[in-house]
Design a protein around this motif. Structure first.
Motif, PDB file in Angstrom:
ATOM      1  N   ARG A 213       2.705 -17.010   7.846  1.00  0.00           N
ATOM      2  CA  ARG A 213       3.430 -15.738   7.876  1.00  0.00           C
ATOM      3  C   ARG A 213       4.567 -15.715   6.859  1.00  0.00           C
ATOM      4  O   ARG A 213       4.942 -14.648   6.362  1.00  0.00           O
ATOM      5  N   GLN A 214       5.110 -16.908   6.561  1.00  0.00           N
ATOM      6  CA  GLN A 214       6.185 -16.964   5.563  1.00  0.00           C
ATOM      7  C   GLN A 214       5.671 -16.613   4.176  1.00  0.00           C
ATOM      8  O   GLN A 214       6.373 -15.972   3.391  1.00  0.00           O
ATOM      9  N   ILE A 215       4.440 -17.028   3.868  1.00  0.00           N
ATOM     10  CA  ILE A 215       3.878 -16.717   2.559  1.00  0.00           C
ATOM     11  C   ILE A 215       3.752 -15.205   2.404  1.00  0.00           C
ATOM     12  O   ILE A 215       4.089 -14.630   1.361  1.00  0.00           O
ATOM     13  N   THR A 216       3.265 -14.546   3.468  1.00  0.00           N
ATOM     14  CA  THR A 216       3.153 -13.086   3.429  1.00  0.00           C
ATOM     15  C   THR A 216       4.517 -12.447   3.223  1.00  0.00           C
ATOM     16  O   THR A 216       4.671 -11.490   2.452  1.00  0.00           O
ATOM     17  N   ARG A 217       5.527 -12.981   3.922  1.00  0.00           N
ATOM     18  CA  ARG A 217       6.895 -12.450   3.799  1.00  0.00           C
ATOM     19  C   ARG A 217       7.443 -12.685   2.404  1.00  0.00           C
ATOM     20  O   ARG A 217       8.046 -11.790   1.799  1.00  0.00           O
ATOM     21  N   TRP A 218       7.239 -13.888   1.857  1.00  0.00           N
ATOM     22  CA  TRP A 218       7.737 -14.189   0.512  1.00  0.00           C
ATOM     23  C   TRP A 218       7.180 -13.201  -0.509  1.00  0.00           C
ATOM     24  O   TRP A 218       7.917 -12.616  -1.300  1.00  0.00           O
ATOM     25  N   GLU A 219       5.869 -13.033  -0.479  1.00  0.00           N
ATOM     26  CA  GLU A 219       5.235 -12.193  -1.486  1.00  0.00           C
ATOM     27  C   GLU A 219       5.576 -10.721  -1.280  1.00  0.00           C
ATOM     28  O   GLU A 219       5.659  -9.954  -2.249  1.00  0.00           O
ATOM     29  N   GLY A 220       5.803 -10.337  -0.037  1.00  0.00           N
ATOM     30  CA  GLY A 220       6.198  -8.963   0.230  1.00  0.00           C
ATOM     31  C   GLY A 220       7.587  -8.647  -0.290  1.00  0.00           C
ATOM     32  O   GLY A 220       7.846  -7.545  -0.790  1.00  0.00           O
ATOM     33  N   ARG A 221       8.487  -9.624  -0.175  1.00  0.00           N
ATOM     34  CA  ARG A 221       9.868  -9.425  -0.647  1.00  0.00           C
ATOM     35  C   ARG A 221       9.997  -9.648  -2.149  1.00  0.00           C
ATOM     36  O   ARG A 221      10.944  -9.152  -2.772  1.00  0.00           O
ATOM     37  N   GLY A 222       9.093 -10.429  -2.725  1.00  0.00           N
ATOM     38  CA  GLY A 222       9.114 -10.655  -4.171  1.00  0.00           C
ATOM     39  C   GLY A 222      10.396 -11.300  -4.652  1.00  0.00           C
ATOM     40  O   GLY A 222      10.947 -12.204  -4.008  1.00  0.00           O
ATOM     41  N   GLU A 223      10.909 -10.809  -5.784  1.00  0.00           N
ATOM     42  CA  GLU A 223      12.081 -11.438  -6.407  1.00  0.00           C
ATOM     43  C   GLU A 223      13.378 -11.130  -5.665  1.00  0.00           C
ATOM     44  O   GLU A 223      14.429 -11.673  -6.010  1.00  0.00           O
ATOM     45  N   THR A 224      13.331 -10.285  -4.637  1.00  0.00           N
ATOM     46  CA  THR A 224      14.537 -10.026  -3.843  1.00  0.00           C
ATOM     47  C   THR A 224      14.807 -11.146  -2.855  1.00  0.00           C
ATOM     48  O   THR A 224      15.878 -11.197  -2.251  1.00  0.00           O
ATOM     49  N   LEU A 225      13.836 -12.049  -2.677  1.00  0.00           N
ATOM     50  CA  LEU A 225      13.981 -13.139  -1.712  1.00  0.00           C
ATOM     51  C   LEU A 225      14.079 -14.471  -2.425  1.00  0.00           C
ATOM     52  O   LEU A 225      13.107 -14.948  -3.005  1.00  0.00           O
ATOM     53  N   GLU A 226      15.258 -15.079  -2.403  1.00  0.00           N
ATOM     54  CA  GLU A 226      15.438 -16.420  -2.958  1.00  0.00           C
ATOM     55  C   GLU A 226      15.150 -17.433  -1.860  1.00  0.00           C
ATOM     56  O   GLU A 226      15.711 -17.361  -0.771  1.00  0.00           O
ATOM     57  N   LEU A 227      14.264 -18.368  -2.135  1.00  0.00           N
ATOM     58  CA  LEU A 227      13.810 -19.302  -1.119  1.00  0.00           C
ATOM     59  C   LEU A 227      14.855 -20.380  -0.839  1.00  0.00           C
ATOM     60  O   LEU A 227      15.729 -20.659  -1.666  1.00  0.00           O
ATOM     61  N   SER A 228      14.737 -21.003   0.329  1.00  0.00           N
ATOM     62  CA  SER A 228      15.661 -22.073   0.715  1.00  0.00           C
ATOM     63  C   SER A 228      15.490 -23.264  -0.219  1.00  0.00           C
ATOM     64  O   SER A 228      14.451 -23.413  -0.884  1.00  0.00           O
ATOM     65  N   LEU A 229      16.490 -24.123  -0.246  1.00  0.00           N
ATOM     66  CA  LEU A 229      16.428 -25.290  -1.126  1.00  0.00           C
ATOM     67  C   LEU A 229      15.255 -26.193  -0.759  1.00  0.00           C
ATOM     68  O   LEU A 229      14.594 -26.756  -1.642  1.00  0.00           O
ATOM     69  N   ALA A 230      14.962 -26.314   0.533  1.00  0.00           N
ATOM     70  CA  ALA A 230      13.844 -27.160   0.958  1.00  0.00           C
ATOM     71  C   ALA A 230      12.519 -26.593   0.456  1.00  0.00           C
ATOM     72  O   ALA A 230      11.655 -27.325  -0.050  1.00  0.00           O
TER      73      ALA A 230
ATOM     74  N   SER B  78      -5.905 -19.357  -0.713  1.00  0.00           N
ATOM     75  CA  SER B  78      -5.611 -18.348   0.309  1.00  0.00           C
ATOM     76  C   SER B  78      -4.203 -18.557   0.820  1.00  0.00           C
ATOM     77  O   SER B  78      -3.592 -19.620   0.607  1.00  0.00           O
ATOM     78  N   GLY B  79      -3.679 -17.550   1.524  1.00  0.00           N
ATOM     79  CA  GLY B  79      -2.334 -17.685   2.069  1.00  0.00           C
ATOM     80  C   GLY B  79      -2.218 -18.857   3.017  1.00  0.00           C
ATOM     81  O   GLY B  79      -1.221 -19.595   3.011  1.00  0.00           O
ATOM     82  N   LYS B  80      -3.252 -19.056   3.840  1.00  0.00           N
ATOM     83  CA  LYS B  80      -3.225 -20.152   4.815  1.00  0.00           C
ATOM     84  C   LYS B  80      -3.235 -21.508   4.132  1.00  0.00           C
ATOM     85  O   LYS B  80      -2.432 -22.397   4.460  1.00  0.00           O
ATOM     86  N   THR B  81      -4.144 -21.675   3.169  1.00  0.00           N
ATOM     87  CA  THR B  81      -4.228 -22.963   2.470  1.00  0.00           C
ATOM     88  C   THR B  81      -2.957 -23.249   1.689  1.00  0.00           C
ATOM     89  O   THR B  81      -2.451 -24.384   1.680  1.00  0.00           O
ATOM     90  N   PHE B  82      -2.418 -22.222   1.026  1.00  0.00           N
ATOM     91  CA  PHE B  82      -1.185 -22.402   0.246  1.00  0.00           C
ATOM     92  C   PHE B  82      -0.025 -22.778   1.161  1.00  0.00           C
ATOM     93  O   PHE B  82       0.796 -23.643   0.830  1.00  0.00           O
ATOM     94  N   ALA B  83       0.050 -22.136   2.334  1.00  0.00           N
ATOM     95  CA  ALA B  83       1.110 -22.445   3.294  1.00  0.00           C
ATOM     96  C   ALA B  83       1.042 -23.901   3.738  1.00  0.00           C
ATOM     97  O   ALA B  83       2.070 -24.579   3.880  1.00  0.00           O
ATOM     98  N   GLU B  84      -0.182 -24.409   3.938  1.00  0.00           N
ATOM     99  CA  GLU B  84      -0.341 -25.817   4.329  1.00  0.00           C
ATOM    100  C   GLU B  84       0.149 -26.745   3.226  1.00  0.00           C
ATOM    101  O   GLU B  84       0.782 -27.773   3.501  1.00  0.00           O
ATOM    102  N   LEU B  85      -0.118 -26.389   1.982  1.00  0.00           N
ATOM    103  CA  LEU B  85       0.320 -27.222   0.865  1.00  0.00           C
ATOM    104  C   LEU B  85       1.843 -27.245   0.738  1.00  0.00           C
ATOM    105  O   LEU B  85       2.440 -28.273   0.407  1.00  0.00           O
ATOM    106  N   VAL B  86       2.465 -26.083   1.003  1.00  0.00           N
ATOM    107  CA  VAL B  86       3.930 -26.009   0.909  1.00  0.00           C
ATOM    108  C   VAL B  86       4.596 -26.580   2.151  1.00  0.00           C
ATOM    109  O   VAL B  86       5.721 -27.080   2.094  1.00  0.00           O
ATOM    110  N   GLY B  87       3.886 -26.511   3.285  1.00  0.00           N
ATOM    111  CA  GLY B  87       4.444 -26.999   4.538  1.00  0.00           C
ATOM    112  C   GLY B  87       5.208 -25.942   5.309  1.00  0.00           C
ATOM    113  O   GLY B  87       6.244 -26.239   5.929  1.00  0.00           O
ATOM    114  N   VAL B  88       4.707 -24.688   5.265  1.00  0.00           N
ATOM    115  CA  VAL B  88       5.361 -23.587   5.982  1.00  0.00           C
ATOM    116  C   VAL B  88       4.309 -22.820   6.774  1.00  0.00           C
ATOM    117  O   VAL B  88       3.103 -23.030   6.615  1.00  0.00           O
ATOM    118  N   ASN B  89       4.763 -21.911   7.625  1.00  0.00           N
ATOM    119  CA  ASN B  89       3.880 -21.044   8.387  1.00  0.00           C
ATOM    120  C   ASN B  89       3.250 -20.007   7.461  1.00  0.00           C
ATOM    121  O   ASN B  89       3.934 -19.457   6.592  1.00  0.00           O
TER     122      ASN B  89
END
Length: 305
Positions: free
Chosen positions: A35-52, A22-33
């Motif tokens: 809401r960021q997972i929802t934003r990432w997937e919504g933006r798709g390949e137009t959003l390059e993630l931070s180095l961290a 789920s988005g919540k469980t995946f966010a915990e594994l990555v260490g982010v909020n």
């Protein structure tokens, strides 16, 4: 499996889906909020993630279960296949060397007549012009042949039908006789070993289709770690000088040339996902009995120019 060169929202979403999180469980594994997972997937390949975040996803992928890694690789491959198909159609419209064969509808490219450098010793050889399939014969191609002729389907199909997830993968579990029957139905032939090698290396004797650098990442060989066939469109950086795909790796390909006249053994070219990269050199000679069938052997066809 090999890592991701650049993580965007698209790759992050595919990894979450592959891991069945789920988005919540995946966010915990990555260490982010979450809401960021929802934003990432919504933006798709137009959003390059931070180095961290890229580093966190690298770690998560490396520690994922093998089944999750294989699903992730398959999802990436399927997306690459779909994306490249549009580019292939654009190539068809613009490049006068390419055409669709009237028999099986496959995209072919012209290999001009002339001298090319052949074999490990780069001896000069002349070949007349011919056309060659840009991609190996896929399960989808072969299914049309089976439905039209009643020919025996490959053993890995379910109830005689091509599995939906393998439509764009090269057909395997086919003998030389099966490959020849398809070619005859399509109004083509299997390539000679010389035609195959020229289509792979170009006229100037490249060691590999892409050049002289031994880059295993440009093809599906054992070192890649996928341990299965991949869609024929995947390795765009590994194409030959004529724009032909999968001339190294993925599956061995039957040729019409006999190892020795009357032997019943025919040459195979190109190596496969089961073989080490050192076996992928197009000048390498290999052969098998015409009745052999395996999970790493397929074919492509040629036609007159």
């Amino acid at each position: 499996m090999t890592g991701v060169t650049k993580w965007t929202g698209r790759e992050a979403g595919l990894l979450r889906f592959a891991m069945r999180k789920s988005g919540k469980t995946f966010a915990e594994l990555v260490g982010v909020n979450p809401r960021q997972i929802t934003r990432w997937e919504g933006r798709g390949e137009t959003l390059e993630l931070s180095l961290a975040n890229q580093a966190a996803l690298d770690t998560l992928l490396a520690r994922a279960k093998p089944d999750d890694q294989q699903r992730f690789a398959a999802l990436l491959t399927e997306r690459a296949a779909v994306e490249h198909d549009a580019r292939a159609e654009e190539l068809l419209r613009r490049d006068p060397r390419t055409s669709r064969h009237p028999g099986d509808g496959k995209l072919m490219v012209l290999v001009e007549e002339g001298i090319y450098l052949a074999g490990a010793d780069n001896r000069s050889m002349w070949l007349d012009a011919f056309r060659v399939d840009i991609y190996p014969t896929t399960n989808g191609d072969y299914e049309r042949f089976v439905q039209a002729t009643g020919h025996r389907p490959p053993q890995h199909w379910t109830n005689g039908r091509c599995p939906a997830d393998l439509t764009t993968h090269p057909v395997v579990w086919v003998t030389w006789h099966d490959a020849t029957a398809y070619a005859r139905w399509a109004g083509k032939t299997l390539p000679t070993a010389q035609q195959w090698e020229k289509a792979a290396r170009g006229p100037r004797g490249r060691i590999y289709p892409w050049g002289n650098e031994p880059t295993a990442a440009k093809c599906n060989v054992a070192e890649t770690g996928i341990d299965a066939t991949t869609p024929v469109f995947r390795y765009q950086s590994g194409v030959s000088p004529f724009g032909v795909f999968d001339m190294c790796g993925n599956v061995w390909e039957w040729c019409s040339t006999e190892e020795t006249p009357g032997s019943g053994r025919h040459e195979l070219k190109g190596s496969a996902f089961t073989s080490p990269f050192q076996r992928a050199t197009p000048s390498l000679r290999n052969a098998a009995n015409a009745t052999m069938r395996d999970n790493d052997t397929g074919f492509r066809c040629v036609a007159p120019a």
